[in-house]
Design a protein around this motif. Structure first.
Motif, PDB file in Angstrom:
ATOM      1  N   GLN A   1      64.056 -33.410 -40.742  1.00 47.71           N
ATOM      2  CA  GLN A   1      63.621 -32.419 -41.722  1.00 47.71           C
ATOM      3  C   GLN A   1      62.106 -32.442 -41.904  1.00 47.71           C
ATOM      4  O   GLN A   1      61.481 -31.411 -42.130  1.00 47.71           O
ATOM      5  CB  GLN A   1      64.316 -32.668 -43.059  1.00 47.71           C
ATOM      6  CG  GLN A   1      64.016 -31.612 -44.113  1.00 47.71           C
ATOM      7  CD  GLN A   1      64.697 -31.904 -45.440  1.00 47.71           C
ATOM      8  OE1 GLN A   1      65.136 -33.024 -45.684  1.00 47.71           O
ATOM      9  NE2 GLN A   1      64.792 -30.893 -46.291  1.00 47.71           N
TER      10      GLN A   1
ATOM     11  N   GLN B   1      60.370 -30.231 -39.396  1.00 48.50           N
ATOM     12  CA  GLN B   1      60.618 -28.797 -39.465  1.00 48.50           C
ATOM     13  C   GLN B   1      60.028 -28.126 -40.700  1.00 48.50           C
ATOM     14  O   GLN B   1      59.712 -26.940 -40.670  1.00 48.50           O
ATOM     15  CB  GLN B   1      62.142 -28.543 -39.445  1.00 48.50           C
ATOM     16  CG  GLN B   1      62.856 -29.118 -38.243  1.00 48.50           C
ATOM     17  CD  GLN B   1      62.360 -28.540 -36.935  1.00 48.50           C
ATOM     18  OE1 GLN B   1      61.970 -27.375 -36.876  1.00 48.50           O
ATOM     19  NE2 GLN B   1      62.353 -29.355 -35.892  1.00 48.50           N
ATOM     20  N   GLN B   2      59.889 -28.886 -41.799  1.00 48.80           N
ATOM     21  CA  GLN B   2      59.457 -28.283 -43.058  1.00 48.80           C
ATOM     22  C   GLN B   2      58.338 -29.106 -43.692  1.00 48.80           C
ATOM     23  O   GLN B   2      58.268 -30.324 -43.522  1.00 48.80           O
ATOM     24  CB  GLN B   2      60.622 -28.222 -44.053  1.00 48.80           C
ATOM     25  CG  GLN B   2      61.764 -27.322 -43.641  1.00 48.80           C
ATOM     26  CD  GLN B   2      62.884 -27.399 -44.658  1.00 48.80           C
ATOM     27  OE1 GLN B   2      63.855 -28.135 -44.509  1.00 48.80           O
ATOM     28  NE2 GLN B   2      62.736 -26.618 -45.731  1.00 48.80           N
TER      29      GLN B   2
ATOM     30  N   PHE C   1      60.423 -35.612 -48.704  1.00 51.78           N
ATOM     31  CA  PHE C   1      61.863 -35.378 -48.665  1.00 51.78           C
ATOM     32  C   PHE C   1      62.650 -36.659 -48.915  1.00 51.78           C
ATOM     33  O   PHE C   1      63.706 -36.634 -49.543  1.00 51.78           O
ATOM     34  CB  PHE C   1      62.269 -34.793 -47.308  1.00 51.78           C
ATOM     35  CG  PHE C   1      61.757 -33.406 -47.066  1.00 51.78           C
ATOM     36  CD1 PHE C   1      62.069 -32.368 -47.935  1.00 51.78           C
ATOM     37  CD2 PHE C   1      60.956 -33.136 -45.971  1.00 51.78           C
ATOM     38  CE1 PHE C   1      61.588 -31.085 -47.712  1.00 51.78           C
ATOM     39  CE2 PHE C   1      60.480 -31.858 -45.734  1.00 51.78           C
ATOM     40  CZ  PHE C   1      60.791 -30.834 -46.608  1.00 51.78           C
TER      41      PHE C   1
END
Length: 328
Positions: free
Chosen positions: A296, A299-300, A315
């Protein structure tokens, strides 16, 4: 509840730098940084060299213009963009103490002239008035009248920094930007200047933006701490929460390397190096150096999220808190 005297709102700053004779590259020095500067409190700004601390200070001092976002200041109960405030009005409210007391003062001017140089540009004062103002500020910072007419080469490093502090106070500002004001001084002098800054802040009700790489000093002086990495804000909160129980992996590594880690019983070193513009693009800017990185994170870009006693852009911190809520 303490109200903001100024608010950094989505602040960004990029520069074009030359890569070769025929090519240039855009470097993102600050990327969408938002922070409150609370009235009468001390906000410490920490991070490695190249993280954007001095760029933010220059923007707050109106020495550069932002590429995006704004800095807003309270004026008569309303927040206004500092770009709309005239220099005379603005520099009566905001002043700066620089890192190097040798390079930041004119060696050809006498002490009283150095202290009142900015003030002379902000209003019409005769010579006697300026000397009286200089003497009053010198007494505030612990310098006697015997230094009024001397040149900087007769002063020690600590005395020069006191002159720089007196110069910043001459306009009776509300905000002081302190760009690593202790790092160029001998260790024996640092504690004296630190105590002076604390005493002035409390007595005059000043608001400080205190830039430092020394987390022991930050723990001692600050009320709130903001952690920058590659131009992005990764953690913000009270000094007790951020320094004593850091949430973001970068903050954890900073604290462990500077102060030692009780959890692992030894000092840690952050692997890899911060690269200019490392915060640009998709994903987390700390990804190449983070031991907790997941898919994650590639990607973000993690947004700032509220956590207990802090805001964190990670995150893994959010996932661990969600897990704790489920377990409970």
């Amino acid at each position: 509840m303490t109200t903001p005297i100024a608010r950094i709102d989505g602040l960004s700053k990029s520069f074009m730098v030359r890569k070769s004779l025929l090519s240039r590259e855009r470097i993102q020095a600050l990327d969408d940084v938002s922070l409150p500067l609370l009235r009468g409190r001390i906000l410490a700004l920490v991070g490695e060299s190249g993280s954007g601390k001095s760029t933010l200070a220059r923007l707050l001092m109106k020495l550069d213009t932002p590429s995006g976002g704004a800095i807003r200041m309270d004026r008569d109960g309303q927040e206004v963009d500092i770009a709309t405030i005239t220099p005379v009005d603005y520099y009566r409210r905001v002043q700066m103490v620089f890192q190097d007391p040798y390079a930041s003062i004119n060696p050809r001017k006498r002490v009283w002239q150095i202290i009142t140089a900015a003030l002379a540009n902000l209003g019409h004062y005769d010579r006697d008035t300026l000397r009286k103002i200089a003497l009053r500020q010198m007494e505030q910072v612990g310098l006697g009248a015997q230094y009024l007419d001397v040149f900087p080469n007769a002063l020690s490093g600590g005395q020069r920094q006191r002159v720089c502090i007196a110069r910043a106070l001459a306009a009776e500002p509300e905000i002081l930007v302190l760009d690593e004001p202790l790092s160029a001084l001998d260790v024996s002098i640092q504690a004296q200047i630190l105590n002076l800054l604390l005493e002035l802040q409390q007595r005059l009700g000043l608001t400080y933006l205190f830039i430092s790489h020394d987390l022991a000093v930050v723990r001692h002086i600050a009320d709130e701490v903001a952690v920058l990495y590659a131009g992005r804000l990764v953690e913000y909160g009270s000094v007790a929460s951020v320094i004593d129980t850091p949430g973001h992996p970068y903050t954890q590594a900073l604290v462990a390397s500077a102060l030692g880690s009780r959890q692992c019983g030894q000092r840690q070193v952050i692997k890899g190096e911060l690269t200019m513009g490392g915060g640009s693009g998709l994903g987390c800017g700390f990804l190449p150096r983070c031991p907790q990185a997941a898919e994650q994170c590639r990607q973000q870009r993690p947004a700032m999220q509220r956590a207990p006693q802090r805001h964190v852009a990670c995150f893994q911190v959010q996932l661990s808190q969600e897990h704790e809520r489920i377990e409970a």
